[in-house]
Scaffold this motif. Structure first.
Motif, mmCIF file in Angstrom:
data_model
loop_
_atom_site.group_PDB
_atom_site.id
_atom_site.type_symbol
_atom_site.label_atom_id
_atom_site.label_comp_id
_atom_site.label_asym_id
_atom_site.label_seq_id
_atom_site.Cartn_x
_atom_site.Cartn_y
_atom_site.Cartn_z
ATOM 1 N N TYR A 252 0.836 -1.195 0.000
ATOM 2 C CA TYR A 252 0.000 0.000 0.000
ATOM 3 C C TYR A 252 0.879 1.256 0.000
ATOM 4 O O TYR A 252 2.043 1.233 0.417
ATOM 5 C CB TYR A 252 -0.875 0.048 1.256
ATOM 6 N N ASN A 253 0.287 2.346 -0.404
ATOM 7 C CA ASN A 253 0.920 3.658 -0.294
ATOM 8 C C ASN A 253 0.825 4.121 1.159
ATOM 9 O O ASN A 253 -0.263 4.266 1.708
ATOM 10 C CB ASN A 253 0.196 4.650 -1.224
ATOM 11 N N LEU A 254 1.973 4.383 1.773
ATOM 12 C CA LEU A 254 1.999 4.824 3.164
ATOM 13 C C LEU A 254 2.752 6.140 3.321
ATOM 14 O O LEU A 254 3.476 6.363 4.290
ATOM 15 C CB LEU A 254 2.628 3.747 4.054
ATOM 16 N N VAL B 87 2.153 -0.157 -5.276
ATOM 17 C CA VAL B 87 1.269 -0.035 -6.431
ATOM 18 C C VAL B 87 -0.156 -0.216 -5.932
ATOM 19 O O VAL B 87 -0.451 -1.138 -5.179
ATOM 20 C CB VAL B 87 1.609 -1.064 -7.542
ATOM 21 N N ASN B 88 -1.017 0.709 -6.329
ATOM 22 C CA ASN B 88 -2.407 0.596 -5.918
ATOM 23 C C ASN B 88 -3.020 -0.664 -6.532
ATOM 24 O O ASN B 88 -2.883 -0.905 -7.733
ATOM 25 C CB ASN B 88 -3.186 1.829 -6.377
ATOM 26 N N PRO B 89 -3.663 -1.487 -5.729
ATOM 27 C CA PRO B 89 -4.199 -2.748 -6.260
ATOM 28 C C PRO B 89 -5.172 -2.552 -7.408
ATOM 29 O O PRO B 89 -5.298 -3.423 -8.271
ATOM 30 C CB PRO B 89 -4.885 -3.390 -5.044
ATOM 31 N N ASN B 90 -5.843 -1.406 -7.430
ATOM 32 C CA ASN B 90 -6.818 -1.185 -8.496
ATOM 33 C C ASN B 90 -6.158 -0.937 -9.853
ATOM 34 O O ASN B 90 -6.764 -1.185 -10.894
ATOM 35 C CB ASN B 90 -7.733 -0.027 -8.119
ATOM 36 N N LEU B 91 -4.915 -0.462 -9.852
ATOM 37 C CA LEU B 91 -4.174 -0.385 -11.107
ATOM 38 C C LEU B 91 -3.868 -1.782 -11.628
ATOM 39 O O LEU B 91 -3.934 -2.047 -12.828
ATOM 40 C CB LEU B 91 -2.863 0.387 -10.909
ATOM 41 N N VAL B 92 -3.507 -2.667 -10.713
ATOM 42 C CA VAL B 92 -3.229 -4.054 -11.102
ATOM 43 C C VAL B 92 -4.497 -4.711 -11.636
ATOM 44 O O VAL B 92 -4.490 -5.377 -12.679
ATOM 45 C CB VAL B 92 -2.676 -4.846 -9.901
ATOM 46 N N ILE B 93 -5.597 -4.516 -10.918
ATOM 47 C CA ILE B 93 -6.882 -5.069 -11.343
ATOM 48 C C ILE B 93 -7.251 -4.565 -12.737
ATOM 49 O O ILE B 93 -7.693 -5.326 -13.604
ATOM 50 C CB ILE B 93 -7.982 -4.701 -10.327
#
Length: 691
Positions: free
Chosen positions: A298-300, A310-316
C-alpha cells in the motif's frame, strides 16, 4: 481497504481479447500517487558506515562485547525499520549466532533457509560477511575490479539478507498469505521473482510432496544459489529456473502464479513490449480457471515496505484487459495486501464512475501502464544499437573516417525503427560534425549550445564520449571498463551516477533535438515575454534555460534550478563562456523549493514522471506547496512530458506518464488546466494556473 481512491473497475473482453471497447475508471480522493518505485532502496548513512567498520573489526578480534553491542543496535534498527528495506534483521541474526557459537552454545536451527543464510555468510571465517561490509560501505579503500561486479555483488548480498531475513514471516505475514492463496496439495504453482527462495519454500509446503513449485527469477546468480540449496537439502518438489523478463520460462500447465513485491516493477519498470510478452506467456501457461496471486504494498506516504507501492486497483485494471477477474482483495497488514485474480476468457464488464463533487477521474482503456519510469541502461539497448555504437567508439578513438560513415548509415536505418527521442541522432550528429570540412563544421557549431556539446564530448581525444559508449553499451570487456573508471577515478555508485549524468546530457543537448521534439513549437506555445522571470525546474545542463535567456532579454531573468552537481558545473561553464548575465543557477533541493522572488512562469520538462512515480508523497507534497508559493497569482506552471501512444506510433524510448495523472494530481493543489498542447504524438504540454 484503500486510502487514496475508490474504484469501479470495468472491462470489456471477448474470448480473443480484442473486439469490444474496454474501460476502467478510477476516482481519486487526494494527491497521492497510485504507484511508486524507490530509486535507492538501500541507502548508506555515515552512521551505518561507522557501525560496519566496528563490526568488521569485532569479527577480526572476536570481540564478544563489541559484537553484542552491534547486534543490539542492528536488532533495534530492524524493529524500528517500518520499510523493511535493509539487512538489519538478518545481520542481527547472524551476529547473534556468531556470539552463541563463540561461547560454545549448540545451535539447532530448524529453518532450512535461515540455516542456509548463516552458513553462507559464516563459511571461511565469515568471508562473505566481511566482503559484504567492505563492498556495501566501501571500507578499507575498496576498489572494485569492475563497476558491474560491484553493483551485482552488492545487490546480491543486499537482496539475500533482505529476502531471506529469518524474521520475515512476522513482518511479511507469511502464514496469512499462504492460507489465502487458492492452492491445494498436488497442484502446480510458479513463484515469479523468487529471489533466494523464501516464498518458494513456503509454497512447497502448501502443495506438498505431490505438487510442484517452479521458482523463477531473471537473476541467474540468485537461481544458482537457490538451486544449490534445493539440491543440498534434497527438496524434490521445487524446481529453480532462470527466466527472461518477457517470458515466465516454464512450459507446464499451472494452477497458480504467485508474485511478491514484483508487480510494481512490472507495472512501472518493464518496457511495454516486455510486459505484454510476459503477461501473454502467463495466459498461455495458466489453466483456463487458474489464478494469479499478487502480494504488494500500500501507499503509506513515504514509509512503504521496500520503498515502493502499487495501488491494487491499477493491477486489477491492467490484468482485467488480459482476461483476469478479481476474486479476492484482502489486506495482510497496514503495509501489504493480497490480490487474487482468476483467468476467465469470458469476463466482460463495462462500468463507469459517476463523478461527484468534481472528484478527478482517471480513465484506462487499454493494457498499457499509465506511468513508466525505467532505469539507466534499460531503454532499448538492442543488438543493432550496440553495433552502431561500436563503430562510433572505434572512429572516435582515432579510427578511419569510413567507420563514422558506416555509423551514420546504420543510424539512418535505426532511427525510424527504435529509440525515438533517444541518443541515436546525437551520436550520428557527432560523427557528422567530426568528419565534416571546416566550413560545414563551423556552421554546425554556430549555436553556442551545440558548440559546447561538441567540444565537451570530443575534446581530449573524445575521452568523455568514448567512456560513455564503453559503459552504456557494454563494449570491450570488464577489464577495459574498469580501467576507464580508474582513469576517471570512478567507482561503484560514483561511476554509475556519472554515466547517468552523461546520458541525461546527451539526450537533452542533442543538436538534432528539434527534429524529433519540435522544440520550436514548444517555445512558441510558451509565449514568453520580455522582462519575465522564469523558473526552469530540473534544467539539466541548460537546454531550455539558454533559450529562455534569449526570450526574456536583459530585463528578464531565468532561474536554472538543478539537483545534480555535474549538470550545474556544465551550465555554469556555459554561462561563463558565453557571458550570459540573465541566468541565475540555483542548487535545488528534493524536499523544498526556494527562490528569492515569485516568478511569472515555472517550467518542467521530462521531470513530472519522476515526481509522480519516484518521489514519496510526503516529500512531493511539501515540495509542491513551497513551489506554488513562488508562483505569481496570475503565473503559469508549464509541464512538458511524454505520454503513451497508439500502437501504430513509435513510443518515446524512455519514461512517460499519462497527462490525466498530472492534471488530476495538481488539481488538489489548487491548479487548473488552462491549455493542453500536443507537441508531437509522443510529447505534450500542459499549462496550469491557480483557480
Amino acid at each position: 481497504m484503500n486510502k487514496i481512491l475508490y474504484i469501479l473497475f470495468v472491462f470489456c473482453l471477448t474470448t480473443n481479447l480484442s473486439a469490444k471497447a474496454q474501460v476502467c475508471q478510477l476516482a481519486l480522493k487526494d494527491a497521492s500517487s497510485l504507484v511508486r518505485v524507490g530509486m535507492n532502496p538501500h541507502p548508506v548513512s555515515e552512521g551505518d558506515t561507522v557501525l560496519a567498520y566496528q563490526l568488521l573489526s569485532a569479527i577480526d578480534r572476536r570481540d564478544i562485547d563489541s559484537l553484542k553491542y552491534i547486534c543490539s543496535v542492528y536488532r533495534e534498527k530492524a524493529n524500528n525499520d517500518k520499510m523493511k528495506e535493509k539487512a538489519w534483521g538478518a545481520l542481527s541474526y547472524i551476529i547473534d549466532r556468531m556470539i552463541k557459537e563463540s561461547q560454545g552454545e549448540t545451535i539447532k536451527e530448524r529453518n532450512l533457509l535461515s540455516e542456509d543464510l548463516y552458513r553462507y555468510f559464516s563459511d571461511n571465517e565469515f568471508a562473505h560477511l566481511r566482503n559484504y561490509l567492505v563492498i556495501k560501505y566501501e571500507l578499507n579503500n575498496y576498489r572494485p575490479r569492475s563497476v558491474k561486479e560491484h553493483i551485482n555483488q552488492r545487490t546480491f548480498y543486499d537482496d539475500f539478507l533482505m529476502y531471506n531475513d529469518p524474521g520475515r514471516a512476522e513482518w511479511d505475514k507469511t502464514d496469512i498469505i499462504m492460507s489465502r492463496i487458492p492452492l491445494s496439495k498436488g497442484q502446480k504453482v510458479l513463484d515469479m521473482g523468487c529471489g533466494f527462495g523464501y516464498n518458494a519454500m513456503q509454497l512447497a509446503g502448501v502443495v506438498g510432496a505431490t505438487g510442484t513449485v517452479y521458482a523463477t527469477d531473471t537473476e541467474d546468480s540468485y537461481i544458482k544459489h537457490f538451486s544449490s540449496f534445493v539440491k543440498r537439502n534434497d527438496i524434490r518438489n521445487v524446481i529453480p529456473v532462470t527466466t527472461r523478463s518477457n517470458d515466465i520460462g516454464v512450459n507446464d500447465s499451472l494452477d497458480c502464479i504467485f508474485m511478491s513485491s514484483l508487480y510494481h516493477i512490472i507495472y512501472t519498470w518493464s518496457r511495454e513490449d516486455e510486459r505484454s510478452a510476459l503477461i501473454s506467456s502467463i495466459r498461455q501457461r495458466l489453466k483456463t480457471d487458474g489464478y494469479i496471486a499478487i502480494v504488494d504494498n500500500y501507499n503509506l506516504n513515504g514509509e512503504e515496505l521496500n520503498n515502493c507501492h502499487v495501488n491494487p486497483n491499477l493491477v486489477i485494471a491492467q490484468l482485467g484487459f488480459w482476461g483476469f477477474k478479481p476474486v479476492e482483495m484482502s489486506p495482510l497488514s497496514s503495509q501489504r495486501y493480497l490480490l487474487v485474480m482468476q483467468r476467465d476468457d469470458n469476463y466482460v464488464v463495462n462500468r463507469r464512475v459517476e463523478s461527484e463533487d468534481n472528484i478527478p477521474v482517471i480513465t484506462i482503456n487499454d493494457r498499457k501502464s499509465i506511468v513508466h519510469i525505467g532505469s539507466l541502461d534499460s531503454y532499448d539497448i538492442t543488438d543493432r544499437g550496440i553495433d552502431a555504437a561500436q563503430y562510433v567508439y572505434d572512429f572516435m578513438g582515432g579510427g578511419d573516417k569510413s567507420l563514422a560513415e558506416i555509423a551514420i548509415s546504420k543510424y539512418n536505418d535505426l532511427i525510424p525503427l527504435e529509440n525515438f527521442g533517444g541518443e541515436y541522432s546525437a551520436l550520428q550528429w557527432l560523427c557528422e560534425a567530426k568528419t565534416a570540412d571546416d566550413e560545414t563544421r563551423n556552421r554546425m557549431l554556430e549555436d553556442p549550445l551545440s558548440r559546447s556539446f561538441y567540444h565537451y564530448l570530443t575534446d581530449d581525444s573524445c575521452k568523455t564520449l568514448r567512456y560513455y559508449l564503453l559503459h552504456k553499451y557494454k563494449l570491450g570487456n570488464d577489464s577495459i571498463r574498469m580501467l576507464s573508471d580508474s582513469l576517471l577515478e570512478m567507482s561503484g555508485e560514483v561511476g554509475r551516477t556519472h554515466r547517468s549524468y552523461l546520458e541525461d546530457y546527451i539526450l537533452a543537448l542533442n543538436p538534432k533535438r528539434e527534429d524529433w521534439e519540435n522544440t520550436s513549437k514548444i517555445m512558441r506555445e510558451l509565449h514568453i515575454g520580455k522582462g519575465e522571470t522564469i523558473a526552469d525546474i530540473g534544467c539539466g545542463s541548460g537546454f531550455f534555460s539558454a533559450r529562455f535567456s534569449r526570450e526574456v532579454g536583459d530585463k528578464g531573468l531565468v532561474y536554472a534550478i538543478e539537483l545534480k552537481d555535474e549538470h550545474i558545473e556544465r551550465l555554469t561553464a556555459y554561462v561563463k563562456e558565453n557571458d550570459i548575465s540573465n541566468i541565475s543557477i540555483v542548487k535545488g533541493k528534493e524536499d523544498v523549493f526556494e527562490l528569492p522572488e515569485k516568478v511569472d512562469k515555472m517550467f518542467m520538462c521530462s521531470l513530472y514522471h519522476i515526481m509522480y512515480g519516484v518521489i514519496p508523497d510526503n516529500i512531493r507534497d511539501g515540495y509542491f506547496r513551497s513551489l506554488l508559493r513562488h508562483l505569481k497569482k496570475d503565473g503559469e506552471l508549464i509541464i512538458v512530458d511524454n505520454g503513451p501512444v497508439d500502437n501504430d506510433k513509435l513510443p518515446y524510448h524512455g519514461p512517460y506518464i499519462t497527462p490525466e495523472l498530472i492534471i488530476n494530481q495538481l488539481s488538489f493543489y489548487g491548479l487548473e488546466l488552462k491549455e493542453y498542447v500536443q507537441i508531437i504524438p509522443q510529447r505534450y504540454m500542459l499549462k496550469f494556473k491557480f483557480r
